[in-house]
Motif scaffolding. Structure first.
Motif, short mmCIF file in Angstrom:
data_model
loop_
_atom_site.label_atom_id
_atom_site.label_comp_id
_atom_site.label_asym_id
_atom_site.label_seq_id
_atom_site.Cartn_x
_atom_site.Cartn_y
_atom_site.Cartn_z
N SER A 227 81.14 54.90 19.44
CA SER A 227 80.28 54.26 20.43
C SER A 227 78.82 54.65 20.29
N HIS A 228 78.53 55.83 19.75
CA HIS A 228 77.15 56.28 19.64
C HIS A 228 76.46 55.78 18.38
N LEU A 229 77.20 55.06 17.53
CA LEU A 229 76.61 54.51 16.30
C LEU A 229 76.36 53.02 16.48
N ASP A 230 75.14 52.59 16.20
CA ASP A 230 74.75 51.18 16.27
C ASP A 230 74.67 50.65 14.85
N LEU A 231 75.66 49.84 14.44
CA LEU A 231 75.70 49.35 13.07
C LEU A 231 74.51 48.46 12.74
N ALA A 232 74.04 47.69 13.71
CA ALA A 232 72.86 46.84 13.48
C ALA A 232 71.64 47.70 13.18
N GLN A 233 71.50 48.79 13.90
CA GLN A 233 70.37 49.69 13.67
C GLN A 233 70.49 50.37 12.30
N ILE A 234 71.69 50.76 11.92
CA ILE A 234 71.89 51.39 10.62
C ILE A 234 71.61 50.40 9.50
#
Length: 339
Positions: free
Chosen positions: A239-246
């Protein structure tokens, strides 16, 4: 999950990287699965709770207190939960092997899920018994033995919760054990209040009412543990990882043309992994290696990832084929051999 990594175009450079093997990586795991202090803490809590649960169960039956019996039953189940967590901790310390490339930390997640389900089952039993007691309360409940036992139980459960607290933030297995201890401490507070009400004002109904409140509290605490355990076992994106941001972060790096595939999942809290397929501009092997290590180091530092697996390939440059004017076939020359 790794099917795409098997399709490596000609000229592709594929690397597997671990956070522990790259000299430029400054990532540190939030929890050390091999930390022997985890096992010592669980064993200490197990011995304290096991010894007190027997005494509390005896006092509960002799004083006719459902709250004490319910708390004792809860603590007996805690012994099983702590034993399960202890075994899972030992198994999680087994070394990585060819058959288990990520180790055995998932065993701790299974233990956490089992503890969460166990908490719900206990809460349902306490709630059922509390409703029954409210409809037909005991004629006489001995308040003083109930009061003394609840006070001792509060001290033991608070000590166990204190011992496990620091390790519970990033370890689901210990979080499950910690929630059991917290639930026991809250239950002890409830029993203490019920004992005071019974001893001072003969409010026997307080025994069932407090038990019902404890059951609700236990369920509320168990639901997040079950949900987070299932998220990891189902390999959902943390939940703390934003794939779009990565993805945006990777595409902004010089030399990267496109992110084709991007996946992230967790082996356990504090051990998140990422896999990506990238299209890059460079055709030089050494330059691509430098780009690969730069991306890995940056992702680990910026997003606190344990491991990053990348597949890098050049865009295919194929001349379009005009079917209305197919290319001429090469002329095959035959050589007549003379004897």
């Amino acid at each position: 999950m790794f099917d795409d990594l098997l399709l490596v175009p000609s000229g592709a450079v594929m690397h597997y990287h671990s956070a522990d093997c790259h000299p430029g990586c400054n990532h540190t795991h939030a929890v050390n699965a091999s930390d022997p202090s985890k096992a010592r803490l669980l064993l200490t809590a197990l011995l304290l709770i096991g010894g007190f649960a027997i005494a509390e169960l005896i006092v509960g039956f002799t004083s006719h207190s459902l709250a004490l019996v319910a708390e004792a039953g809860h603590m007996v189940s805690d012994c099983l939960a702590l034993g399960l967590a202890l075994v899972a901790t030992w198994l999680a310390r087994l070394p990585v092997s060819d058959r288990a490339p990520f180790g055995y930390r998932r065993v701790e997640i299974l233990a956490a899920l089992a503890n969460g389900i166990g908490l719900v089952a206990i809460a349902l039993w306490i709630g059922w018994e509390a409703m029954t007691r409210l409809q037909a309360p005991e004629v006489e409940i001995l308040g003083m033995p109930m009061l003394i036992t609840a006070a001792v139980g509060l001290g033991i459960n608070s000590l166990n919760a204190f011992l496990l607290h620091d390790h519970s933030h990033h370890d689901l297995n210990l979080r499950g054990a910690f929630l059991h201890m917290v639930a026991d401490a809250i239950s002890s507070v409830g029993v203490l209040l019920a004992a005071i009400a019974i001893w001072a004002w003969q409010w026997n109904w307080a025994d069932g009412a407090i038990s019902l409140l404890v059951a609700v509290f236990v369920v509320v605490g168990a639901i997040p543990l079950i949900r987070q355990s299932l998220d990891i076992l189902l390999e959902k994106t943390p939940s703390h990882l934003d794939l779009a941001q990565i993805q945006t972060h990777i595409e902004q790096m010089e030399g990267v043309k496109e992110v084709n595939t991007l996946r992230a999942w967790a082996i356990a809290p504090g051990q998140e992994l990422l896999m990506a397929q990238l299209t890059v501009e460079s055709t030089d092997g050494q330059e691509r290696d430098r780009l690969l290590f730069h991306i890995q180091e940056t992702l680990q530092r910026e997003f606190n990832l344990s491991e990053v697996m990348l597949q890098m390939a050049n865009p295919l440059r194929i001349k379009p084929l005009n079917l209305s004017n197919p290319p001429a076939l090469p002329i095959l020359e035959t050589v007549n051999k003379t004897e």
